[in-house]
Design an enzyme around this catalytic site. Structure first.
Site, PDB file in Angstrom:
ATOM      1  N   ARG A 163      -5.402  13.144   5.488  1.00  0.00           N
ATOM      2  CA  ARG A 163      -6.273  12.265   6.063  1.00  0.00           C
ATOM      3  C   ARG A 163      -5.708  11.455   7.407  1.00  0.00           C
ATOM      4  O   ARG A 163      -6.457  11.543   8.683  1.00  0.00           O
ATOM      5  CB  ARG A 163      -6.609  11.101   4.926  1.00  0.00           C
ATOM      6  CG  ARG A 163      -7.441   9.803   5.790  1.00  0.00           C
ATOM      7  CD  ARG A 163      -7.297   8.529   4.904  1.00  0.00           C
ATOM      8  NE  ARG A 163      -7.729   8.752   3.548  1.00  0.00           N
ATOM      9  CZ  ARG A 163      -7.439   7.831   2.545  1.00  0.00           C
ATOM     10  NH1 ARG A 163      -6.527   6.680   3.053  1.00  0.00           N
ATOM     11  NH2 ARG A 163      -7.853   8.041   1.577  1.00  0.00           N
ATOM     12  N   TYR A 164      -4.357  11.518   7.418  1.00  0.00           N
ATOM     13  CA  TYR A 164      -3.951  11.047   8.912  1.00  0.00           C
ATOM     14  C   TYR A 164      -2.990  12.083   9.538  1.00  0.00           C
ATOM     15  O   TYR A 164      -2.368  12.717   8.866  1.00  0.00           O
ATOM     16  CB  TYR A 164      -2.924   9.963   8.807  1.00  0.00           C
ATOM     17  CG  TYR A 164      -3.365   8.662   7.877  1.00  0.00           C
ATOM     18  CD1 TYR A 164      -4.355   7.804   8.606  1.00  0.00           C
ATOM     19  CD2 TYR A 164      -3.253   8.679   6.704  1.00  0.00           C
ATOM     20  CE1 TYR A 164      -4.960   6.643   7.714  1.00  0.00           C
ATOM     21  CE2 TYR A 164      -3.713   7.419   5.782  1.00  0.00           C
ATOM     22  CZ  TYR A 164      -4.486   6.521   6.473  1.00  0.00           C
ATOM     23  OH  TYR A 164      -5.216   5.350   5.798  1.00  0.00           O
ATOM     24  N   ARG A 189       0.932  12.923   8.584  1.00  0.00           N
ATOM     25  CA  ARG A 189       1.438  12.885   7.618  1.00  0.00           C
ATOM     26  C   ARG A 189       0.364  13.393   6.225  1.00  0.00           C
ATOM     27  O   ARG A 189      -0.849  13.099   6.407  1.00  0.00           O
ATOM     28  CB  ARG A 189       1.715  11.405   7.082  1.00  0.00           C
ATOM     29  CG  ARG A 189       0.889  10.213   7.269  1.00  0.00           C
ATOM     30  CD  ARG A 189       1.613   8.795   7.694  1.00  0.00           C
ATOM     31  NE  ARG A 189       0.811   7.614   7.485  1.00  0.00           N
ATOM     32  CZ  ARG A 189      -0.124   7.490   8.549  1.00  0.00           C
ATOM     33  NH1 ARG A 189      -0.227   8.154   9.436  1.00  0.00           N
ATOM     34  NH2 ARG A 189      -0.673   6.236   8.336  1.00  0.00           N
ATOM     35  N   CYS A 245       1.725  10.411 -15.539  1.00  0.00           N
ATOM     36  CA  CYS A 245       2.712   9.162 -15.186  1.00  0.00           C
ATOM     37  C   CYS A 245       3.326   8.597 -16.347  1.00  0.00           C
ATOM     38  O   CYS A 245       3.034   8.933 -17.421  1.00  0.00           O
ATOM     39  CB  CYS A 245       1.728   7.914 -14.726  1.00  0.00           C
ATOM     40  SG  CYS A 245       0.558   8.322 -13.305  1.00  0.00           S
ATOM     41  N   CYS A 247      -1.266   2.381 -15.620  1.00  0.00           N
ATOM     42  CA  CYS A 247      -1.847   1.058 -15.328  1.00  0.00           C
ATOM     43  C   CYS A 247      -3.244   0.851 -15.338  1.00  0.00           C
ATOM     44  O   CYS A 247      -3.851   1.702 -14.848  1.00  0.00           O
ATOM     45  CB  CYS A 247      -0.876   0.884 -13.892  1.00  0.00           C
ATOM     46  SG  CYS A 247       0.402   1.318 -13.858  1.00  0.00           S
ATOM     47  N   CYS A 258      -5.521   1.073 -12.402  1.00  0.00           N
ATOM     48  CA  CYS A 258      -5.520   2.424 -11.516  1.00  0.00           C
ATOM     49  C   CYS A 258      -6.341   3.689 -11.781  1.00  0.00           C
ATOM     50  O   CYS A 258      -6.797   3.730 -12.972  1.00  0.00           O
ATOM     51  CB  CYS A 258      -3.887   3.167 -11.760  1.00  0.00           C
ATOM     52  SG  CYS A 258      -3.716   4.477 -10.782  1.00  0.00           S
ATOM     53  N   ARG A 262      -6.007   6.581 -11.714  1.00  0.00           N
ATOM     54  CA  ARG A 262      -5.457   7.755 -12.296  1.00  0.00           C
ATOM     55  C   ARG A 262      -5.445   7.659 -14.036  1.00  0.00           C
ATOM     56  O   ARG A 262      -5.423   8.734 -14.320  1.00  0.00           O
ATOM     57  CB  ARG A 262      -3.801   7.758 -11.834  1.00  0.00           C
ATOM     58  CG  ARG A 262      -3.156   9.003 -12.078  1.00  0.00           C
ATOM     59  CD  ARG A 262      -2.353   9.294 -11.131  1.00  0.00           C
ATOM     60  NE  ARG A 262      -2.797   9.845  -9.937  1.00  0.00           N
ATOM     61  CZ  ARG A 262      -3.391  10.713  -9.528  1.00  0.00           C
ATOM     62  NH1 ARG A 262      -3.502  11.842 -10.329  1.00  0.00           N
ATOM     63  NH2 ARG A 262      -3.834  10.910  -8.430  1.00  0.00           N
ATOM     64  N   ASP A 270      -8.014  -0.974  -5.698  1.00  0.00           N
ATOM     65  CA  ASP A 270      -8.957  -0.031  -5.560  1.00  0.00           C
ATOM     66  C   ASP A 270     -10.512  -0.393  -6.469  1.00  0.00           C
ATOM     67  O   ASP A 270     -10.191  -0.892  -7.528  1.00  0.00           O
ATOM     68  CB  ASP A 270      -8.571   1.317  -5.738  1.00  0.00           C
ATOM     69  CG  ASP A 270      -7.613   1.759  -4.847  1.00  0.00           C
ATOM     70  OD1 ASP A 270      -7.754   1.389  -3.743  1.00  0.00           O
ATOM     71  OD2 ASP A 270      -6.722   2.377  -5.084  1.00  0.00           O
ATOM     72  N   ASP A 308      -7.857  -0.219   0.814  1.00  0.00           N
ATOM     73  CA  ASP A 308      -8.150   1.136   1.213  1.00  0.00           C
ATOM     74  C   ASP A 308      -9.749   1.321   1.266  1.00  0.00           C
ATOM     75  O   ASP A 308     -10.497   1.026   0.345  1.00  0.00           O
ATOM     76  CB  ASP A 308      -7.732   2.261   0.146  1.00  0.00           C
ATOM     77  CG  ASP A 308      -6.857   3.492   0.545  1.00  0.00           C
ATOM     78  OD1 ASP A 308      -7.737   4.165   1.412  1.00  0.00           O
ATOM     79  OD2 ASP A 308      -5.603   3.644   0.378  1.00  0.00           O
ATOM     80  N   LYS A 316      -6.684   2.822   5.371  1.00  0.00           N
ATOM     81  CA  LYS A 316      -6.291   1.545   5.012  1.00  0.00           C
ATOM     82  C   LYS A 316      -6.585   0.533   6.122  1.00  0.00           C
ATOM     83  O   LYS A 316      -6.205   0.698   7.330  1.00  0.00           O
ATOM     84  CB  LYS A 316      -4.735   1.724   4.553  1.00  0.00           C
ATOM     85  CG  LYS A 316      -4.597   2.243   3.484  1.00  0.00           C
ATOM     86  CD  LYS A 316      -3.044   2.242   2.963  1.00  0.00           C
ATOM     87  CE  LYS A 316      -2.542   3.146   1.952  1.00  0.00           C
ATOM     88  NZ  LYS A 316      -2.749   4.669   2.405  1.00  0.00           N
TER      89      LYS A 316
END
Ligand SMILES: *Cc1c(COP(=O)(O)O)cnc(C)c1O
Ligand code: SF4
Length: 341
Positions: free
Chosen positions: A79-80, A83, A92, A96, A99, A101, A267, A304, A311
């Site tokens: 996206r950037y 990076r 995971c 959580c 999240c 995920r 999020d 985000d 962000k």
């Protein structure tokens, strides 16, 4: 609503439905931190399935931060310019409850492509993408949790990335040093280090109680190897939505040689509205934290932007326009005129 759906009072079939819909997991260490007599225990709230997860608000969407829009090849999110994310592990050590995920993996995703780790071919293709894009200075390993790799595979990954001349930084995003610190062995730490490329580790921790003696040992191993440590914290209602709790948390991190990096507004993951405080409240808390604690203890409060737009810093603004010049807000909260250049 909160009362009717309190985790303990929830009907069993609602919790079964949560577990059908979303992945659930907790490690023995996190389980051991929970006070069974406290229905609002801040550790339990993060990991224990909750019937309120069945409530999805209209603002919540399946790809809350728009990663799909920036995925040129499998496993990469670029996206950037300087990076990119590289996702090689899809699982995971814990799931959580706030999240997205927890929905990408686990029972609902079945054994399909969402749960499978990156195949050898896809890994080669992702590495080829990084090698072709000479503007990529930093690779951010996320997932899933890349600290679930074996030391052998972590070393292989480090060596493959170090072989790309323009990749100078590899940043590992992980919850393992907090939730399963015994995995952070000297062998694993050694696998992160190599000549010609700098490893950073960003840990995810939300409550001061998570900074256990075991976690401190794991963090110490990383710090002893010369790896700079950062943290990410998610601002969570009922877990850490007070300046007192965040202050204790940030101090514990800094004492463990971890520099607080981001405080995330949660999020818009499906079924997580019970974790969000209004942004205005978040900014108040961030400002109060600023007034109470050292600059070392200040993460950047960010959100985000849905749709993959990156962000946005939400932190309190300390400058405002005035009739003449500007006004600046001091540590005491008072505004003072500044008429210089
Ligand atoms: C958050 C994020 C990053 C890292 O951003 P930093 O501000 O450098 O921490 C990189 N790529 C994507 C897609 C991200 O969401
Ligand atoms: S990606 Fe991080 S925040 Fe999300 S479930 Fe996994 S460990 Fe928790």
């Amino acid at each position: 609503m909160d009362g009717a759906f309190s985790p303990i009072a929830a009907p069993r079939d609602a919790l079964d439905e949560v577990e059908r819909r979303y992945a659930t997991a907790i490690t023995p260490l996190m389980q051991s931190l929970i006070d069974p007599d406290d229905p609002n225990d801040p550790i339990a709230l993060q990991f224990r399935p909750d019937a309120r997860e069945l409530i999805t608000t209209p603002a919540e969407r399946d790809d809350p931060i728009g990663d799909h829009a920036h995925a040129p090849v499998e496993g990469i999110v670029h996206r950037y310019r300087d990076r990119c994310l590289l996702k090689i592990v899809s699982v995971c050590p814990v799931y959580c409850r706030f999240c997205f995920r927890r929905e990408m993996v686990g029972p609902k995703a079945g054994g399909g492509p969402k749960t499978a780790p990156l195949s050898a071919e896809a890994f080669d293709a992702a590495l080829a993408y990084i090698a072709q894009h000479t503007e990529i200075w930093e690779v951010i390993l996320t997932g899933g949790d890349p600290f679930l790799l074996s030391p052998r595979r972590a070393r292989e990954l480090t060596q493959r990335l170090a072989a790309v001349p323009h990749v100078k930084i590899v940043r590992w995003h992980t919850r393992v040093p907090i939730v399963d610190p015994d995995r952070v062995t000297l062998e694993f730490v050694d696998a992160l280090c190599t000549d010609g490329m700098t490893a950073y580790v960003a840990i995810h921790a939300n409550h001061p109680r998570e900074i256990t003696p075991q976690a401190k040992t794991a963090l110490d191993r990383l710090a002893q190897a010369g790896i700079p440590l950062l943290s990410q914290t998610v601002l969570l209602k009922g877990v850490n939505d007070s300046a007192e709790t965040l202050e204790a948390h940030m101090r514990a991190l800094v004492e463990a040689r971890v520099k607080p990096y981001y405080l995330h507004h949660p999020d818009l993951a499906p079924g997580t509205s019970h974790f969000r405080v209004p942004i205005e409240r978040g900014r108040e808390i961030a400002q109060e934290l600023q007034a109470r604690a050292s600059g070392l203890c200040q993460p950047t409060y960010v959100l985000d932007i849905p749709g993959g737009h990156g962000k946005a810093p939400l932190g309190p603004c300390a400058i405002r326009a005035a009739d003449e010049g500007v006004e600046l807000r001091g540590a005491d909260g008072a505004w003072r005129a500044y008429t210089g250049e």
